[in-house]
Write a protein that holds these residues in place. Structure first.
Motif, PDB file in Angstrom:
ATOM      1  N   GLY A  89       0.746  -1.387  -5.634  1.00  0.00           N
ATOM      2  CA  GLY A  89      -0.177  -2.350  -6.239  1.00  0.00           C
ATOM      3  C   GLY A  89      -1.611  -2.094  -5.807  1.00  0.00           C
ATOM      4  O   GLY A  89      -2.548  -2.197  -6.608  1.00  0.00           O
ATOM      5  N   SER A  90      -1.801  -1.739  -4.552  1.00  0.00           N
ATOM      6  CA  SER A  90      -3.135  -1.436  -4.050  1.00  0.00           C
ATOM      7  C   SER A  90      -3.730  -0.220  -4.759  1.00  0.00           C
ATOM      8  O   SER A  90      -4.904  -0.214  -5.146  1.00  0.00           O
ATOM      9  CB  SER A  90      -3.074  -1.195  -2.539  1.00  0.00           C
ATOM     10  N   ILE A  91      -2.913   0.813  -4.955  1.00  0.00           N
ATOM     11  CA  ILE A  91      -3.380   2.004  -5.672  1.00  0.00           C
ATOM     12  C   ILE A  91      -3.751   1.632  -7.106  1.00  0.00           C
ATOM     13  O   ILE A  91      -4.790   2.048  -7.628  1.00  0.00           O
ATOM     14  CB  ILE A  91      -2.313   3.112  -5.640  1.00  0.00           C
ATOM     15  N   TYR A  92      -2.897   0.827  -7.754  1.00  0.00           N
ATOM     16  CA  TYR A  92      -3.180   0.405  -9.135  1.00  0.00           C
ATOM     17  C   TYR A  92      -4.491  -0.385  -9.199  1.00  0.00           C
ATOM     18  O   TYR A  92      -5.353  -0.085 -10.046  1.00  0.00           O
ATOM     19  CB  TYR A  92      -2.024  -0.445  -9.689  1.00  0.00           C
ATOM     20  N   PHE A  93      -4.675  -1.343  -8.329  1.00  0.00           N
ATOM     21  CA  PHE A  93      -5.877  -2.162  -8.388  1.00  0.00           C
ATOM     22  C   PHE A  93      -7.119  -1.365  -7.996  1.00  0.00           C
ATOM     23  O   PHE A  93      -8.209  -1.630  -8.499  1.00  0.00           O
ATOM     24  CB  PHE A  93      -5.730  -3.440  -7.563  1.00  0.00           C
ATOM     25  N   ASN A  94      -6.957  -0.353  -7.149  1.00  0.00           N
ATOM     26  CA  ASN A  94      -8.073   0.539  -6.845  1.00  0.00           C
ATOM     27  C   ASN A  94      -8.478   1.310  -8.107  1.00  0.00           C
ATOM     28  O   ASN A  94      -9.672   1.478  -8.393  1.00  0.00           O
ATOM     29  CB  ASN A  94      -7.704   1.494  -5.717  1.00  0.00           C
ATOM     30  N   LEU A  95      -7.484   1.771  -8.883  1.00  0.00           N
ATOM     31  CA  LEU A  95      -7.733   2.445 -10.159  1.00  0.00           C
ATOM     32  C   LEU A  95      -8.475   1.512 -11.107  1.00  0.00           C
ATOM     33  O   LEU A  95      -9.351   1.950 -11.855  1.00  0.00           O
ATOM     34  CB  LEU A  95      -6.393   2.898 -10.766  1.00  0.00           C
ATOM     35  N   ARG A  96      -8.146   0.247 -11.051  1.00  0.00           N
ATOM     36  CA  ARG A  96      -8.797  -0.766 -11.911  1.00  0.00           C
ATOM     37  C   ARG A  96     -10.200  -1.133 -11.423  1.00  0.00           C
ATOM     38  O   ARG A  96     -10.922  -1.853 -12.085  1.00  0.00           O
ATOM     39  CB  ARG A  96      -7.953  -2.029 -11.981  1.00  0.00           C
ATOM     40  N   GLY A  97     -10.545  -0.664 -10.214  1.00  0.00           N
ATOM     41  CA  GLY A  97     -11.870  -0.992  -9.664  1.00  0.00           C
ATOM     42  C   GLY A  97     -11.886  -2.287  -8.889  1.00  0.00           C
ATOM     43  O   GLY A  97     -12.942  -2.818  -8.554  1.00  0.00           O
ATOM     44  N   ASP A  98     -10.708  -2.838  -8.600  1.00  0.00           N
ATOM     45  CA  ASP A  98     -10.579  -4.104  -7.869  1.00  0.00           C
ATOM     46  C   ASP A  98      -9.989  -3.781  -6.504  1.00  0.00           C
ATOM     47  O   ASP A  98      -8.798  -3.577  -6.366  1.00  0.00           O
ATOM     48  CB  ASP A  98      -9.664  -5.052  -8.639  1.00  0.00           C
ATOM     49  N   THR A  99     -10.832  -3.731  -5.479  1.00  0.00           N
ATOM     50  CA  THR A  99     -10.345  -3.348  -4.154  1.00  0.00           C
ATOM     51  C   THR A  99     -10.226  -4.511  -3.214  1.00  0.00           C
ATOM     52  O   THR A  99     -10.763  -5.522  -3.319  1.00  0.00           O
ATOM     53  CB  THR A  99     -11.264  -2.301  -3.513  1.00  0.00           C
TER      54      THR A  99
ATOM     55  N   ASP B  75      -2.254  -6.784 -14.719  1.00  0.00           N
ATOM     56  CA  ASP B  75      -2.946  -7.236 -13.501  1.00  0.00           C
ATOM     57  C   ASP B  75      -2.337  -8.547 -13.008  1.00  0.00           C
ATOM     58  O   ASP B  75      -2.001  -8.688 -11.833  1.00  0.00           O
ATOM     59  CB  ASP B  75      -4.434  -7.481 -13.757  1.00  0.00           C
ATOM     60  N   ASP B  76      -2.225  -9.504 -13.914  1.00  0.00           N
ATOM     61  CA  ASP B  76      -1.691 -10.830 -13.546  1.00  0.00           C
ATOM     62  C   ASP B  76      -0.266 -10.736 -13.026  1.00  0.00           C
ATOM     63  O   ASP B  76       0.107 -11.392 -12.054  1.00  0.00           O
ATOM     64  CB  ASP B  76      -1.729 -11.785 -14.739  1.00  0.00           C
ATOM     65  N   CYS B  77       0.555  -9.922 -13.687  1.00  0.00           N
ATOM     66  CA  CYS B  77       1.960  -9.758 -13.302  1.00  0.00           C
ATOM     67  C   CYS B  77       2.067  -9.201 -11.888  1.00  0.00           C
ATOM     68  O   CYS B  77       2.819  -9.719 -11.053  1.00  0.00           O
ATOM     69  CB  CYS B  77       2.646  -8.844 -14.311  1.00  0.00           C
ATOM     70  N   LEU B  78       1.313  -8.154 -11.611  1.00  0.00           N
ATOM     71  CA  LEU B  78       1.352  -7.538 -10.283  1.00  0.00           C
ATOM     72  C   LEU B  78       0.763  -8.450  -9.222  1.00  0.00           C
ATOM     73  O   LEU B  78       1.308  -8.575  -8.121  1.00  0.00           O
ATOM     74  CB  LEU B  78       0.614  -6.197 -10.310  1.00  0.00           C
ATOM     75  N   LYS B  79      -0.335  -9.096  -9.544  1.00  0.00           N
ATOM     76  CA  LYS B  79      -0.972  -9.991  -8.566  1.00  0.00           C
ATOM     77  C   LYS B  79      -0.041 -11.140  -8.200  1.00  0.00           C
ATOM     78  O   LYS B  79       0.011 -11.557  -7.036  1.00  0.00           O
ATOM     79  CB  LYS B  79      -2.290 -10.520  -9.126  1.00  0.00           C
TER      80      LYS B  79
END
Length: 192
Positions: free
Chosen positions: A182-192, A113-117
């Motif tokens: 990244g948006s798809i990944y964070f959506n999978l993580r529940g962080d939109t 998460d941190d790396c992508l953000k």
């Protein structure tokens, strides 16, 4: 760019191996540890004001006078090249999507998460206006004349950009792909 590619291949391969180990039996190799060190490699390449959870004690804030703060230095250099950074971000995000269980089993999701953000925040800041994207910070020739730590840089660090009059569809496209993945990944993580 070569070092970033090696780290990418290692990260994705290890996440895949961990996913397979989840479905079978525990492996005899410490894939989780190696995956953690792969993500730590990216942390060591960070530019800008480092966060409180920085795990690389030899690193401090760098590039604090750059036009765009943050992002990653490329391949141990101090230049921030947008295209390889966008490619790295796209591939890591898709790795997180495709091999989610491997990152989860290795307890590396928060570090991913941190790396992508870190890179996604940089790309959003680099998008200076509707038709302008900063694609590079730093001069490769000046950079290669300096053999010190990024915290000690004093050379001029110009920003190079793409615009309507100076196009770069490959850079714009890969940056858009990085943000989308990244948006798809964070959506999978529940962080939109």
């Amino acid at each position: 760019m070569g070092c970033l590619r090696v780290a990418l291949v290692l990260s994705l391969g290890l996440a895949h191996s961990l996913t397979e180990a989840t479905n079978k039996q525990e492996g005899k190799y410490p894939y989780g540890d190696v995956l953690a060190k792969s993500l730590l490699f990216y942390e060591a390449q960070r530019s800008g004001p480092l966060p409180a959870n920085n795990r690389v004690p030899r690193r401090g804030d760098s590039g604090m006078t750059d036009e765009v703060l943050g992002g990653y230095h490329d391949a141990g250099d101090h230049v921030k090249f947008g295209f390889p950074m966008a490619g790295m971000t796209t591939i890591l995000a898709w790795g997180g999507i495709s091999f989610y269980e491997g990152y989860e089993k290795a307890d590396q999701l928060e570090w991913l998460d941190d790396c992508l953000k870190w890179s996604m925040d940089y790309f959003m800041a680099a998008h200076a206006s509707d038709y302008e994207l900063v694609g590079q910070v730093g001069d490769g020739y000046l950079d290669h004349d300096f053999w010190g730590r990024p915290e000690e840089m004093t050379m001029d660090r110009p920003a190079y950009r793409i615009t309507k009059d100076a196009p770069g569809s490959d850079l714009a496209g890969e940056t858009a792909a990085a943000l989308a993945a990244g948006s798809i990944y964070f959506n999978l993580r529940g962080d939109t």
